[in-house]
Design a protein around this motif. Structure first.
Motif, PDB file in Angstrom:
ATOM      1  N   ARG A 181      -3.417  -4.502  -1.007  1.00  0.00           N
ATOM      2  CA  ARG A 181      -2.319  -3.774  -0.352  1.00  0.00           C
ATOM      3  C   ARG A 181      -1.132  -3.611  -1.308  1.00  0.00           C
ATOM      4  O   ARG A 181      -0.004  -4.012  -1.005  1.00  0.00           O
ATOM      5  CB  ARG A 181      -1.867  -4.470   0.962  1.00  0.00           C
ATOM      6  N   TYR A 228       4.728  17.321   2.156  1.00  0.00           N
ATOM      7  CA  TYR A 228       3.840  16.219   1.773  1.00  0.00           C
ATOM      8  C   TYR A 228       2.592  16.817   1.129  1.00  0.00           C
ATOM      9  O   TYR A 228       1.928  17.682   1.721  1.00  0.00           O
ATOM     10  CB  TYR A 228       3.462  15.396   3.010  1.00  0.00           C
ATOM     11  N   TYR A 244      -4.190  14.672   4.723  1.00  0.00           N
ATOM     12  CA  TYR A 244      -4.551  13.246   4.895  1.00  0.00           C
ATOM     13  C   TYR A 244      -4.128  12.787   6.293  1.00  0.00           C
ATOM     14  O   TYR A 244      -2.969  12.909   6.683  1.00  0.00           O
ATOM     15  CB  TYR A 244      -3.854  12.437   3.800  1.00  0.00           C
ATOM     16  N   SER A 293      -0.818   3.828  -6.065  1.00  0.00           N
ATOM     17  CA  SER A 293      -1.512   2.748  -5.350  1.00  0.00           C
ATOM     18  C   SER A 293      -2.573   2.113  -6.234  1.00  0.00           C
ATOM     19  O   SER A 293      -3.218   2.794  -7.037  1.00  0.00           O
ATOM     20  CB  SER A 293      -2.200   3.341  -4.110  1.00  0.00           C
ATOM     21  N   PRO A 306      -2.950   8.638  -4.947  1.00  0.00           N
ATOM     22  CA  PRO A 306      -3.764   7.428  -5.065  1.00  0.00           C
ATOM     23  C   PRO A 306      -5.059   7.639  -5.850  1.00  0.00           C
ATOM     24  O   PRO A 306      -5.714   6.668  -6.221  1.00  0.00           O
ATOM     25  CB  PRO A 306      -4.090   7.082  -3.596  1.00  0.00           C
ATOM     26  N   TYR A 307      -5.448   8.900  -6.094  1.00  0.00           N
ATOM     27  CA  TYR A 307      -6.774   9.180  -6.685  1.00  0.00           C
ATOM     28  C   TYR A 307      -6.740   9.691  -8.122  1.00  0.00           C
ATOM     29  O   TYR A 307      -7.783   9.767  -8.771  1.00  0.00           O
ATOM     30  CB  TYR A 307      -7.507  10.235  -5.823  1.00  0.00           C
ATOM     31  N   ASP A 361       1.802  12.388  -3.291  1.00  0.00           N
ATOM     32  CA  ASP A 361       1.010  11.176  -3.056  1.00  0.00           C
ATOM     33  C   ASP A 361      -0.191  11.204  -3.997  1.00  0.00           C
ATOM     34  O   ASP A 361      -0.999  12.135  -3.947  1.00  0.00           O
ATOM     35  CB  ASP A 361       0.561  11.201  -1.570  1.00  0.00           C
ATOM     36  N   VAL A 420      -0.952  15.979  -1.607  1.00  0.00           N
ATOM     37  CA  VAL A 420      -1.817  15.129  -2.448  1.00  0.00           C
ATOM     38  C   VAL A 420      -2.422  16.092  -3.472  1.00  0.00           C
ATOM     39  O   VAL A 420      -3.488  16.658  -3.244  1.00  0.00           O
ATOM     40  CB  VAL A 420      -2.916  14.444  -1.613  1.00  0.00           C
ATOM     41  N   SER A 468      -5.061   0.725  -4.660  1.00  0.00           N
ATOM     42  CA  SER A 468      -6.197   0.602  -3.739  1.00  0.00           C
ATOM     43  C   SER A 468      -7.486   1.174  -4.303  1.00  0.00           C
ATOM     44  O   SER A 468      -8.549   0.604  -4.132  1.00  0.00           O
ATOM     45  CB  SER A 468      -5.872   1.300  -2.419  1.00  0.00           C
ATOM     46  N   LYS A 469      -7.417   2.315  -4.961  1.00  0.00           N
ATOM     47  CA  LYS A 469      -8.638   2.976  -5.398  1.00  0.00           C
ATOM     48  C   LYS A 469      -9.024   2.593  -6.826  1.00  0.00           C
ATOM     49  O   LYS A 469     -10.115   2.943  -7.271  1.00  0.00           O
ATOM     50  CB  LYS A 469      -8.477   4.502  -5.266  1.00  0.00           C
ATOM     51  N   GLY A 475       0.847  -1.190   0.000  1.00  0.00           N
ATOM     52  CA  GLY A 475       0.000   0.000   0.000  1.00  0.00           C
ATOM     53  C   GLY A 475       0.883   1.241   0.000  1.00  0.00           C
ATOM     54  O   GLY A 475       2.064   1.184   0.379  1.00  0.00           O
ATOM     55  N   SER A 476       0.304   2.363  -0.441  1.00  0.00           N
ATOM     56  CA  SER A 476       1.128   3.578  -0.429  1.00  0.00           C
ATOM     57  C   SER A 476       1.328   4.070   0.999  1.00  0.00           C
ATOM     58  O   SER A 476       2.241   4.846   1.280  1.00  0.00           O
ATOM     59  CB  SER A 476       0.537   4.675  -1.316  1.00  0.00           C
ATOM     60  N   GLN A 477       0.488   3.592   1.913  1.00  0.00           N
ATOM     61  CA  GLN A 477       0.692   3.953   3.321  1.00  0.00           C
ATOM     62  C   GLN A 477       2.079   3.516   3.785  1.00  0.00           C
ATOM     63  O   GLN A 477       2.756   4.234   4.509  1.00  0.00           O
ATOM     64  CB  GLN A 477      -0.405   3.302   4.180  1.00  0.00           C
ATOM     65  N   ASN A 480      -7.332  14.078  -0.479  1.00  0.00           N
ATOM     66  CA  ASN A 480      -8.019  13.595   0.714  1.00  0.00           C
ATOM     67  C   ASN A 480      -7.554  14.526   1.835  1.00  0.00           C
ATOM     68  O   ASN A 480      -6.358  14.562   2.105  1.00  0.00           O
ATOM     69  CB  ASN A 480      -7.588  12.147   1.001  1.00  0.00           C
TER      70      ASN A 480
HETATM   71  C1  PLP Z   1      -3.906  10.428   0.352  1.00  0.00           C
HETATM   72  C2  PLP Z   1      -3.762   8.990   0.679  1.00  0.00           C
HETATM   73  N1  PLP Z   1      -2.551   8.433   0.684  1.00  0.00           N
HETATM   74  C3  PLP Z   1      -2.369   7.137   0.976  1.00  0.00           C
HETATM   75  C4  PLP Z   1      -3.443   6.325   1.279  1.00  0.00           C
HETATM   76  C5  PLP Z   1      -3.166   4.888   1.632  1.00  0.00           C
HETATM   77  O1  PLP Z   1      -3.547   4.069   0.585  1.00  0.00           O
HETATM   78  P1  PLP Z   1      -3.065   2.569   0.419  1.00  0.00           P
HETATM   79  O2  PLP Z   1      -4.295   1.741   0.486  1.00  0.00           O
HETATM   80  O3  PLP Z   1      -2.399   2.536  -0.923  1.00  0.00           O
HETATM   81  O4  PLP Z   1      -2.096   2.259   1.516  1.00  0.00           O
HETATM   82  C6  PLP Z   1      -4.729   6.845   1.283  1.00  0.00           C
HETATM   83  C7  PLP Z   1      -5.873   6.002   1.642  1.00  0.00           C
HETATM   84  O5  PLP Z   1      -6.982   6.404   1.825  1.00  0.00           O
HETATM   85  C8  PLP Z   1      -4.897   8.223   0.974  1.00  0.00           C
HETATM   86  O6  PLP Z   1      -6.098   8.806   0.987  1.00  0.00           O
END
Ligand code: PLP
Length: 408
Positions: free
Chosen positions: A251, A175, A133, A241, A212-213, A210, A177, A243-244, A107-109, A182
């Motif tokens: 992950r 940092y 975020y 990521s 992800p969207y 970052d 986005v 994820s979305k 995950g990017s987290q 988010n």
């Molecule tokens: C801005 C941002 N970065 C990272 C993440 C983490 O995403 P991942 O599921 O890729 O770990 C999220 C998840 O909601 C997010 O909103």
């Protein structure tokens, strides 16, 4: 020799574990687990839109044809097939990328945690957007960083304020986005990105971009990444990521960074989890080879657009007069500001009693919070449910029916 007592307490938790609380979003999700609650608080992609069949097919193929590799330990950097596919996708979007520029992350987290480990000493300053975020704020807090919010507007951080802060605070990194942020849903325009890159180049600053969207755009033109600005290319880290756009349960994320920083993140990842699950990486690579992820994302974005429109249509009735909100061109969230007298944290329990939930804005602020703000996720429910949820939100904010609320 002293005699050991019959019972002694165990040593205490680390200070950071005691002082940093869990995510308030998770706490709210726990309260709103009742099925009757229409939950605008979570950040969950719509599960009915997952390409479960396509993902299952990819896993079946991998396990049938390359099980010895798929079930084995892998390299920390990531499976070559996935890194090659990710490099090709990134290059196709205008940012020339070699597989060796990429580290696959859980995950990017995890990419955020690795960057914190690789870059931050306790006490280092990290600049963030206002609001920011939430889980990034947690990562920086765990690293012992001093987090400072950069003033901004509907277009993101203000480059003039950013430059002043860089000169004054000597931060390690910014940092951001920049696309469908988010929590606000806002997108930083191209000229603002260029100005941010120029500040980083002029003053010496890492940028963590970052994203992800970004692929979930349902309106307007794609804006090139900050990472594609030549002058900041040696100091910008881009996070991606699946994820979305595919499924968060896989992950799977990735980090694109200049080589020296990438190597440091690889070492940090070795210590964290050795590598991201091999079978998931190979299944994703297989999915990218056999299926059309872009077509899938376009379908998802089309549905999300209808849901955003349903939310935009219902907000004027639901929110009190004098409220304002963002109109995102993609992503999953919008951000509302109620009149100043409203405190969305204090109001939440009253609203949840009407079987609807949002995330209060205050926790998203590193600096002074704006307590009248809230985040709404518009993608998880159907347009009909969104309409009903907003009707309940309106009732909840007005306190309709609550004069009887204290009766036993
Ligand atoms: C801005 C941002 N970065 C990272 C993440 C983490 O995403 P991942 O599921 O890729 O770990 C999220 C998840 O909601 C997010 O909103």
């Amino acid at each position: 020799m002293t005699v050991a007592p019959a019972f002694a307490p165990v040593p205490s938790l680390a200070v950071r574990a005691r002082s940093i609380g869990g995510s308030p979003v998770r706490d709210i999700l726990a309260v709103t687990a009742r099925p009757e609650v229409i939950n605008f608080a979570g950040g969950l992609p719509a599960p009915e839109l997952f390409d479960a069949e396509g993902v299952a097919h990819a896993f079946r193929a991998v396990l049938a044809q390359e099980s010895a590799q798929a079930l084995q330990y892998s390299t920390t950097e990531g499976e070559p097939a996935l890194r090659a596919a990710l490099a090709a996708r990134t290059s196709a979007r205008g940012l020339a990328t070699d597989p060796d520029d990429l580290l696959v992350t859980t995950g990017s987290q995890q990419a955020l945690s690795l960057l914190a480990t690789a870059l931050l000493e306790p006490g280092d300053v990290v600049l963030v957007e206002s609001p920011c975020y939430l889980a990034a704020l947690q990562v920086f807090a765990f690293a012992g960083a001093r987090v400072v919010a950069v003033p901004g507007d509907g277009d993101g951080v203000d480059p003039v304020a950013l430059e002043e802060l860089v000169v004054r605070e000597r931060p390690k990194l910014l940092y951001t986005v920049p696309t469908f942020q988010n929590p606000t849903g806002r997108t930083m325009p191209a000229d603002r990105r260029a100005a941010v890159a120029a500040v980083a180049a002029r003053r010496g600053l890492w940028i963590v971009e970052d994203d992800p969207y970004g692929e979930l755009r349902f309106e307007g033109e794609r804006v090139p990444w900050i990472a594609s600005h030549e002058e900041a290319a040696d100091r910008t880290v881009l996070l991606g990521s699946f994820s979305k756009v595919m499924a968060p349960g896989l992950r799977l994320g990735w980090l694109r960074a200049p080589r020296e920083l990438l190597r440091a993140c690889v070492v940090a990842k070795q210590a964290a989890d050795l590598h991201t699950p091999t079978v998931n990486q190979l299944a994703a690579a297989r999915y990218l080879a056999d299926r059309d992820l872009d077509a899938h994302v376009a379908r998802v974005a089309g549905v999300y657009r209808e849901r955003r429109d349903a939310m935009l249509a219902g907000l004027p009735e639901a929110l009190p007069e004098g409220s304002a909100w963002t109109r995102p061109e993609g992503g999953m969230f919008l951000w509302a500001r109620l009149p100043e007298s409203y405190d969305t944290t204090a109001l939440l329990p009253q609203v949840v009693r009407h079987d609807v939930a949002y995330v209060p804005g205050a926790p998203f602020y590193a600096g002074d919070p704006d307590r009248s703000t809230l985040r709404l996720c518009f993608v998880t429910q159907t347009p009909e449910e969104i309409g009903e949820g907003l009707r309940r939100l309106g009732e909840g904010l007005r306190g309709d029916g609550l004069s009887f609320g204290s009766c036993p």
